[in-house]
Design a protein around this motif. Structure first.
Motif, PDB file in Angstrom:
ATOM      1  N   GLY A 112       0.612  -1.130   0.017  1.00 61.80           N
ATOM      2  CA  GLY A 112       0.031  -0.063  -0.144  1.00 61.80           C
ATOM      3  C   GLY A 112       0.911   1.209  -0.089  1.00 61.80           C
ATOM      4  O   GLY A 112       2.295   1.117  -0.083  1.00 61.80           O
ATOM      5  N   ASN A 113       0.350   2.364  -0.075  1.00 60.74           N
ATOM      6  CA  ASN A 113       0.780   3.655   0.192  1.00 60.74           C
ATOM      7  C   ASN A 113       1.846   3.504   1.342  1.00 60.74           C
ATOM      8  O   ASN A 113       1.622   3.298   2.299  1.00 60.74           O
ATOM      9  CB  ASN A 113      -0.405   4.776   0.305  1.00 60.74           C
ATOM     10  CG  ASN A 113      -0.060   5.697  -0.962  1.00 60.74           C
ATOM     11  OD1 ASN A 113       0.742   5.769  -1.478  1.00 60.74           O
ATOM     12  ND2 ASN A 113      -1.549   6.419  -1.017  1.00 60.74           N
ATOM     13  N   ALA A 114       3.029   4.208   1.204  1.00 64.37           N
ATOM     14  CA  ALA A 114       3.976   4.593   2.100  1.00 64.37           C
ATOM     15  C   ALA A 114       4.479   3.418   3.005  1.00 64.37           C
ATOM     16  O   ALA A 114       4.741   3.471   3.946  1.00 64.37           O
ATOM     17  CB  ALA A 114       3.273   5.737   3.220  1.00 64.37           C
ATOM     18  N   SER A 115       4.485   2.046   2.147  1.00 64.33           N
ATOM     19  CA  SER A 115       4.840   0.992   2.744  1.00 64.33           C
ATOM     20  C   SER A 115       6.276   0.965   2.677  1.00 64.33           C
ATOM     21  O   SER A 115       7.043  -0.133   3.287  1.00 64.33           O
ATOM     22  CB  SER A 115       4.202  -0.287   2.269  1.00 64.33           C
ATOM     23  OG  SER A 115       4.251  -0.335   0.943  1.00 64.33           O
ATOM     24  N   GLY A 116       7.028   1.668   1.945  1.00 65.82           N
ATOM     25  CA  GLY A 116       8.471   1.753   1.436  1.00 65.82           C
ATOM     26  C   GLY A 116       8.796   1.082   0.360  1.00 65.82           C
ATOM     27  O   GLY A 116      10.059   0.631   0.189  1.00 65.82           O
ATOM     28  N   LYS A 117       7.855   1.122  -0.870  1.00 64.16           N
ATOM     29  CA  LYS A 117       8.384   0.382  -2.092  1.00 64.16           C
ATOM     30  C   LYS A 117       9.264   1.317  -2.950  1.00 64.16           C
ATOM     31  O   LYS A 117      10.351   0.875  -3.575  1.00 64.16           O
ATOM     32  CB  LYS A 117       6.869   0.490  -2.839  1.00 64.16           C
ATOM     33  CG  LYS A 117       5.740  -0.674  -2.236  1.00 64.16           C
ATOM     34  CD  LYS A 117       4.648  -0.776  -3.101  1.00 64.16           C
ATOM     35  CE  LYS A 117       3.924   0.538  -3.663  1.00 64.16           C
ATOM     36  NZ  LYS A 117       3.328   1.303  -2.587  1.00 64.16           N
TER      37      LYS A 117
HETATM   38  N1  LIG Z   1      13.049  11.856   1.355  1.00 73.16           N
HETATM   39  C1  LIG Z   1      12.055  11.362   2.321  1.00 73.16           C
HETATM   40  N2  LIG Z   1      12.491  11.966   3.574  1.00 73.16           N
HETATM   41  C2  LIG Z   1      11.795  11.441   4.665  1.00 73.16           C
HETATM   42  N3  LIG Z   1      10.848  10.386   4.650  1.00 73.16           N
HETATM   43  C3  LIG Z   1      10.400   9.827   3.543  1.00 73.16           C
HETATM   44  C4  LIG Z   1      11.138  10.248   2.179  1.00 73.16           C
HETATM   45  N4  LIG Z   1      10.749   9.516   1.231  1.00 73.16           N
HETATM   46  C5  LIG Z   1       9.824   8.775   1.492  1.00 73.16           C
HETATM   47  N5  LIG Z   1       9.758   9.012   3.220  1.00 73.16           N
HETATM   48  C6  LIG Z   1       8.533   8.260   3.974  1.00 73.16           C
HETATM   49  O1  LIG Z   1       9.117   6.968   3.752  1.00 73.16           O
HETATM   50  C7  LIG Z   1       7.964   6.045   3.867  1.00 73.16           C
HETATM   51  C8  LIG Z   1       7.961   5.006   2.713  1.00 73.16           C
HETATM   52  O2  LIG Z   1       7.812   6.058   1.557  1.00 73.16           O
HETATM   53  P1  LIG Z   1       8.009   5.259   0.097  1.00 73.16           P
HETATM   54  O3  LIG Z   1       9.187   4.341  -0.130  1.00 73.16           O
HETATM   55  O4  LIG Z   1       7.772   6.494  -0.911  1.00 73.16           O
HETATM   56  O5  LIG Z   1       6.600   4.273   0.004  1.00 73.16           O
HETATM   57  P2  LIG Z   1       5.757   3.913  -1.273  1.00 73.16           P
HETATM   58  O6  LIG Z   1       6.610   3.995  -2.310  1.00 73.16           O
HETATM   59  O7  LIG Z   1       5.389   2.560  -0.761  1.00 73.16           O
HETATM   60  O8  LIG Z   1       4.242   5.010  -1.191  1.00 73.16           O
HETATM   61  C9  LIG Z   1       6.597   6.970   4.130  1.00 73.16           C
HETATM   62  O9  LIG Z   1       6.266   7.084   5.140  1.00 73.16           O
HETATM   63  C10 LIG Z   1       7.274   8.358   3.538  1.00 73.16           C
HETATM   64  O10 LIG Z   1       6.595   9.432   3.849  1.00 73.16           O
END
Ligand SMILES: Nc1ncnc2c1ncn2[C@@H]1O[C@H](COP(=O)(O)OP(=O)(O)O)[C@@H](O)[C@H]1O
Ligand SMILES: [Mg+2]
Lengths: 245, 607
Positions: free
Chosen positions: A42-47
């Motif tokens: 899902g969203n914000a899972s770290g993909k």
């Molecule tokens: N550059 C960044 N700085 C701080 N937090 C980040 C950054 N990029 C992503 N995050 C946080 O890390 C988590 C995972 O993000 P992300 O890998 O983009 O998830 P996904 O692609 O699964 O939606 C989220 O909670 C996001 O807010």
């Protein structure tokens, strides 16, 4: 699962942080040579962060990332690209003010064989016939689906051994979604391994060999796509991470 | 009176010169989102290398141009490699501050090497003029136009047909995506710094020949003009920078035609402020395009401030308070009085730049407003100095806030440009508004400090007075920071989008910060006016703005005690080590560079 020796790409026990916030918890993923592997979540899972780890845009605090049995940690992004990994970034990230032709040719930036590059450009136009009439247009002026085609052609131009794609179907019309998935399969059949991140599980599992499910930074489920497709847990696990499936 | 055609030709020629500077700025901004404040220094270096080549080595013109371009490019590469590349992972303000520090160092090195006196830079071209319609044109005009066109053509070919040129374009549109294509961003940075420096250096040489004079004041002017042209054309937009430059050249030339030479720069900066306020993306960007500037937030280095116990502060304050009772020299008191005055300015700037995150580069303008107000109140209306100084503080608070308020919606580097421009505008208005400010003559015979009818003339009384005022301002500011208001300020600095979402009115809080900060700076300027007894439009200049910024960073952005410690350190240490005046600015520049590189949170930490 694939065992490590035949894996082209392997992430082992990766822990990633943004400042204080931990994004990956002992993440281990491997992509076998010639396979399509899908990372669901899902969203914000770290993909997307997983993609950035592979490409060297974000460095993990601990763990190992290997490509073709050699570590990628400590290499810069351009060096990793030269090892044979191409990317289709999230939201495509075309060079908006450059022409479609220039965008596609930027994909061949790491290559020095000009004549063969020209042939490859022609090959891309047979693979993505729609782009033929768009070559001199600004990339930013294309529709989302057309931009996705450009991004894929751009990635292929480096003649990669592996392509990593971040949500390649996001925001596309259903017609284009099918087309993109079909193209991914074609690319794969030509021998390019694929690691893709997706939110749309059912579509991705259609074409993947293996899949992993990521939930708030942890792999909660993994296995052959065929098996996962019918697994009732995938809906639960997956929907647990977010409402956006 | 020359013809309009002459003014047009002059405008286009000067515009060509600006373009050589602005294109480099645009290339660098495109790739690094950085306004390179050292660009004018490279222009200065180019002019002096040109002088060495022409006057000492007697090189022919084509060779001179090549020598200047190559030497300037090398300077640019050195700046990129040693000044900026180590800062790649620092806070966003770090590279900007580094370019300011580098520019101080380069300017001072040129000044120390060649002396500040102007020199003639002959063009080696025949002094003839050809008739062209109703105007005339000379060989130097043609040379400048030729160099401009040739450079544009070379740049176009480079960007369009070379692999590195493609990399530059790709990186300036999407740095991460370019890296994912295998582009080495360091090489791209090298390329743009080298090109920008070569163009800037040649530009400086051409200007020197055009006016047949070079001096070290050229540097800041060139940076300012280049920045104006670049922002007018749209930051990072290379063709836009060329058009912006030609426009700027014409606006200035026609402005001079109508109003006279002393208005030239006023038009340039007014144009900048108008564009910043109405179209911050420049004249040619589409309206929907997001400004090419990341949000605030990581703009200021986060850190844990050093905790100093209250009793230690009280002891230190007590020590300084009783200092004049001991047999200290007049010289020590004088030095500390300067430190207290600078401390007030630093308190003001640390609030504005540190606490609320608006990095001002024009803070000396607040001094000037306070000084002129106080001086004129006491001279013209016989207001006692004590009251006049408060009047100066109030005027700085009101006028300073009013002048900056149209720019409240800007962020990051754009705030710095806007404040720099407003600072220049204030100084130019003082210069030109002779009816009130007495113009270039300045104001003399300003009465000495006085309090309740008693003149403060002895160094001891002046010392106590300025120290007491500073301590009161510092205590007030300390209270402010721990209050709800202080927390709101910091919330705006750290994330203005979120702060707005919580319902904070950004404009109101920014106004409050500028009002408080303006008052402190105005009071400092007012006291200074009565101390110096003579002021003019150059008494409070950009160097002081930058010195104050260095003090604030040295102490730790937002840190009240740090601002005072920083002032004492930067005013006192050069005295302790008996550093000659001409080396001081050089030292300040080096201090700024070292801080940015090794301790961006300053001595006492940011708050
Ligand atoms: N550059 C960044 N700085 C701080 N937090 C980040 C950054 N990029 C992503 N995050 C946080 O890390 C988590 C995972 O993000 P992300 O890998 O983009 O998830 P996904 O692609 O699964 O939606 C989220 O909670 C996001 O807010
Ligand atoms: Mg994502």
């Amino acid at each position: 699962m694939t065992n490590a020796s035949e894996a082209l790409l392997a992430l082992t026990a990766v822990n990633t942080f943004y400042g204080q916030a931990q994004v990956h918890f002992d993440l281990s993923i491997s992509v076998a040579r010639g396979h399509i592997v899908c990372l669901l979540g899902g969203n914000a899972s770290g993909k997307s962060t997983t993609m950035k780890i592979i490409l060297g845009l974000v460095k993990p605090r601990s763990g190992e990332v290997t490509f073709d049995s050699a570590s990628l940690l400590g290499l810069s992004t351009p060096q990793i690209v030269r090892r044979g990994i191409a990317s289709v970034p999230e939201a495509r990230r075309l060079f908006a003010d450059m022409s479609v032709r220039e965008n596609i040719l930027m994909g061949a930036f790491v290559r020095n064989d000009r004549d063969v590059v020209a042939q490859d450009l022609d090959r891309m136009l047979t693979l993505f016939p729609k782009l033929g009439q768009r070559l001199s247009q600004r990339a930013g002026s294309l529709s989302g689906g057309e931009q996705q085609m450009v991004a894929m052609a751009r990635a292929l131009m480096s003649r990669p051994r592996m392509i990593v794609m971040d949500e390649p179907t996001m925001g596309l019309s259903p017609l284009y979604v099918d087309r993109v998935l079909e193209l991914i399969r074609t690319i794969n059949q030509e021998g390019v391994s694929v690691f893709m991140v997706e939110q749309n599980a059912s579509l991705a599992l259609e074409i993947a060999h293996e899949a992993y499910v990521l939930q708030t930074g942890k792999i909660v489920l993994s296995g052959p796509a065929r098996a996962l497709k019918d697994d009732p847990r995938i809906r639960d696990a997956y929907l647990g991470g977010s409402e956006a499936a | 009176m020359s013809s309009w055609l002459d003014y047009t030709i002059n405008g286009l020629i000067v515009g060509n010169v600006y373009a050589l500077v602005a294109v480099g700025l645009a290339l660098i901004f495109g790739v690094s989102r950085l306004i390179n404040f050292a660009q004018g220094s490279i222009y200065l270096v180019g002019a002096y290398i040109g002088w060495v080549a022409v006057v000492q080595l007697h090189t022919p013109l084509p060779l001179t141009i090549i020598v200047v371009a190559v030497a300037a490019a090398i300077v640019g590469l050195i700046i990129e490699r040693f000044g900026l590349r180590p800062l790649q992972n620092s806070v966003r303000i770090a590279p900007l501050l580094a370019t300011i520090g580098i520019s101080f160092v380069l300017d001072q090195l040129v000044m120390l090497t060649f002396s500040p006196n102007p020199r003639a830079l002959p063009s080696q071209l025949p002094d003839v003029r050809f008739q062209l319609g109703g105007g005339t044109i000379g060989p130097l005009d043609l040379l400048i136009a030729g160099v401009g066109l040739t450079s544009a053509l070379l740049l176009f070919v480079f960007l369009r047909y070379s692999k590195l040129g493609w990399a530059v374009r790709a990186a300036s549109q999407d740095r991460d995506a370019a890296m994912q294509m295998g582009v080495d961003v360091n090489r791209v940075n090298q390329a743009v710094f080298g090109i920008a420096a070569a163009l800037g250096g040649v530009s400086g040489m051409l200007v020197g020949m055009y006016y047949n004079q070079i001096d070290t004041a050229m540097s800041l002017q060139a940076t300012l003009k280049g920045v104006v042209a670049e922002v007018v054309g749209g930051a990072g937009n290379v063709p836009g920078a060329v058009i912006g430059s030609l426009l700027l050249g014409l606006v200035e030339s026609y402005g001079v035609a109508v109003f006279g030479t002393s208005y030239r720069n006023l038009f340039a900066f007014l144009l900048l402020v108008v564009v910043l306020v109405l179209r911050p993306n420049g004249l040619f960007a589409s309206a929907r395009q997001a400004p090419p500037e990341p949000l605030t937030g990581t703009f200021i280095a986060p850190s844990r401030p050093v905790r100093i116990p209250r009793w230690a502060l009280a002891v230190a304050a007590g020590g300084f308070a009783v200092l004049p009772l001991f047999p200290v020299s007049f010289y020590v008191l004088q030095t500390l009085i300067n430190a207290w005055l600078l401390g007030m300015l630093a308190l003001s700037l640390t609030l504005v730049a540190g606490t609320i995150g608006q990095v001002s580069l024009g803070h000396a303008a607040l001094l000037a407003i306070g000084a002129y107000t106080s001086a004129l109140l006491s001279l013209t209306f016989s207001v006692p100095a004590g009251l006049a100084i408060i009047g100066g503080g109030l005027m700085s608070a009101a006028l300073g806030t009013a002048l900056i308020s149209p720019s409240f919606r800007l962020r990051g580097h754009y705030v710095s440009i806007a404040t720099l421009a407003i600072g220049e505008i204030v100084s130019l208005v003082i210069l030109n508004w002779e009816g009130v400010t007495r113009g270039p003559i300045g104001i003399s015979g300003i009465p000495p400090l006085s309090l309740f009818g008693y003149d403060l003339i002895s160094p001891t009384s002046i010392y106590w007075f300025s120290f007491a005022v500073m301590v009161v301002l510092a205590l007030l500011q300390g209270r402010l920071l721990t209050s709800h208001l202080g927390r709101s300020f910091r919330a705006i600095r750290d994330d203005d989008v979120a702060a707005r979402a919580y319902g904070l009115s950004l404009n109101r809080y920014k106004s409050l910060a500028f009002i408080f900060g303006g008052f402190a700076a105005g009071v400092s300027g007012g006291i200074a006016a009565h101390l110096y007894s003579y002021i003019n439009h150059e008494t409070f200049n950009t160097q002081q703005s930058i010195l104050a910024l260095t003090v604030v960073i040295l102490g730790g952005l937002g840190n009240v005690v740090g601002a005072i410690v920083g002032s004492v350190a930067l005013v006192g240490l050069p005295e302790v080590f008996r550093i000659a005046a001409e080396y001081r600015i050089l030292i300040y520049g080096i201090v700024l560079l070292l801080l940015v590189r090794f301790r961006p949170q300053g001595l006492l930490g940011t708050i």
